[in-house]
Design a protein around this motif. Structure first.
Motif, PDB file in Angstrom:
ATOM      1  N   THR A   1      35.347  22.065  54.005  1.00 14.26           N
ATOM      2  CA  THR A   1      36.431  21.860  54.962  1.00 14.26           C
ATOM      3  C   THR A   1      37.150  23.186  55.191  1.00 14.26           C
ATOM      4  OG1 THR A   1      37.881  21.195  53.153  1.00 14.26           O
ATOM      5  CG2 THR A   1      36.786  19.436  54.393  1.00 14.26           C
TER       6      THR A   1
ATOM      7  N   ARG B   1      33.670  19.142  59.436  1.00 14.42           N
ATOM      8  CA  ARG B   1      32.266  18.747  59.603  1.00 14.42           C
ATOM      9  C   ARG B   1      31.738  18.029  58.368  1.00 14.42           C
ATOM     10  NH1 ARG B   1      28.798  23.542  62.344  1.00 14.42           N
ATOM     11  NH2 ARG B   1      27.155  22.100  61.795  1.00 14.42           N
TER      12      ARG B   1
ATOM     13  N   CYS C   1      29.780  19.760  55.161  1.00 16.65           N
ATOM     14  CA  CYS C   1      30.144  21.178  55.105  1.00 16.65           C
ATOM     15  C   CYS C   1      31.476  21.332  54.375  1.00 16.65           C
ATOM     16  CB  CYS C   1      30.290  21.758  56.518  1.00 16.65           C
ATOM     17  SG  CYS C   1      28.750  21.915  57.405  1.00 16.65           S
TER      18      CYS C   1
ATOM     19  N   PRO D   1      28.943  27.308  63.066  1.00 21.62           N
ATOM     20  CA  PRO D   1      30.095  26.397  63.085  1.00 21.62           C
ATOM     21  C   PRO D   1      31.262  26.856  63.960  1.00 21.62           C
ATOM     22  CG  PRO D   1      29.248  26.619  60.859  1.00 21.62           C
ATOM     23  CD  PRO D   1      28.511  27.617  61.706  1.00 21.62           C
TER      24      PRO D   1
ATOM     25  N   ARG E   1      40.313  14.101  59.900  1.00 22.79           N
ATOM     26  CA  ARG E   1      39.974  14.581  61.238  1.00 22.79           C
ATOM     27  C   ARG E   1      40.846  13.934  62.320  1.00 22.79           C
ATOM     28  NH1 ARG E   1      33.996  15.016  63.939  1.00 22.79           N
ATOM     29  NH2 ARG E   1      33.923  16.792  62.549  1.00 22.79           N
TER      30      ARG E   1
ATOM     31  N   ARG F   1      36.809  19.850  64.864  1.00 23.27           N
ATOM     32  CA  ARG F   1      35.440  19.435  64.503  1.00 23.27           C
ATOM     33  C   ARG F   1      34.819  20.377  63.464  1.00 23.27           C
ATOM     34  NH1 ARG F   1      35.219  18.923  69.868  1.00 23.27           N
ATOM     35  NH2 ARG F   1      33.784  20.660  70.104  1.00 23.27           N
ATOM     36  N   ALA F   2      34.993  21.685  63.669  1.00 23.27           N
ATOM     37  CA  ALA F   2      34.361  22.663  62.773  1.00 23.27           C
ATOM     38  C   ALA F   2      34.962  22.625  61.369  1.00 23.27           C
ATOM     39  CB  ALA F   2      34.485  24.066  63.354  1.00 23.27           C
TER      40      ALA F   2
END
Length: 194
Positions: free
Chosen positions: A101, A96, A99, A66, A177, A92-93
């Motif tokens: 946060t 995701r 996944c 990631p 995001r 973005r990572a």
């Protein structure tokens, strides 16, 4: 020669990484880890060492997975493109789908107290290493004339890392995001011209 492992170590490490990412070092109990990994404590110790060893391996996996946007960003041809790729990658990572946060390194370093000081120190060193890599890349940009001669590579690297860390904290707190991308875009507006 011992018995072959009855589990996929790569898959188990992926699950451990997600537990540390979502719960931080201290919040991740051995029960949480072994349950997510689908193995016994004995198997965990045999394959990965103790919890601290496992957390370091999980951080390496996070760096290669990631958080690999950081290494890719450093390869961009201009300092501004490095900064843009780094901040975009951070957004973005840390958001995701599917996944946890936030950032494993940032959240772990913030949430780990004295009992986990070795793990916290490893996470802080990880963050500092990335700042140093950015600084070195921005020094190169100054030398090549891509950044003004009076630009401060150390300050630019710290600025970028501070914004990225803030993005991670905001993501962990539930900021969307698109809102975080606006923050990244705004930070780039203050980037020094070539």
């Amino acid at each position: 020669m011992g018995r072959p492992r009855g589990f996929d170590t790569d898959e188990a490490l992926e699950h451990a990484m997600r537990v540390f990412w979502g719960q931080d070092y201290e919040g991740a109990s051995l029960t949480d880890l072994t349950h997510a990994m689908g193995i016994t404590r004995t198997s965990m110790y045999a394959a990965f060492g103790n919890k601290e060893d496992l957390s370091r391996k999980a951080l390496e996996r996070y760096t290669e997975g990631p958080a690999s946007y950081g290494a890719r960003a450093l390869q961009e041809p201009t300092a501004r493109q490095v900064a843009a790729a780094f901040l975009d990658g951070s957004v973005r990572a840390t958001t995701r789908p599917g996944c946890p946060t936030g950032c494993l390194g940032v959240q772990g370093a913030l949430a780990t107290g004295d009992p986990g000081s070795d793990a916290r120190d490893a996470l802080s060193a990880w963050c500092n290493e990335h700042t140093s890599l950015l600084r070195d890349r921005f020094r190169q940009a100054v030398d090549e004339g891509d950044l003004p001669s009076d630009a401060d590579p150390e300050l630019l690297a710290r600025y970028l890392m501070t914004v990225a860390n803030g993005i991670a904290v905001q993501a962990a707190g539930g900021t969307a995001r698109d809102d975080l991308q606006q923050v990244a875009d705004m930070a780039l507006r203050s980037w020094p011209p070539a």
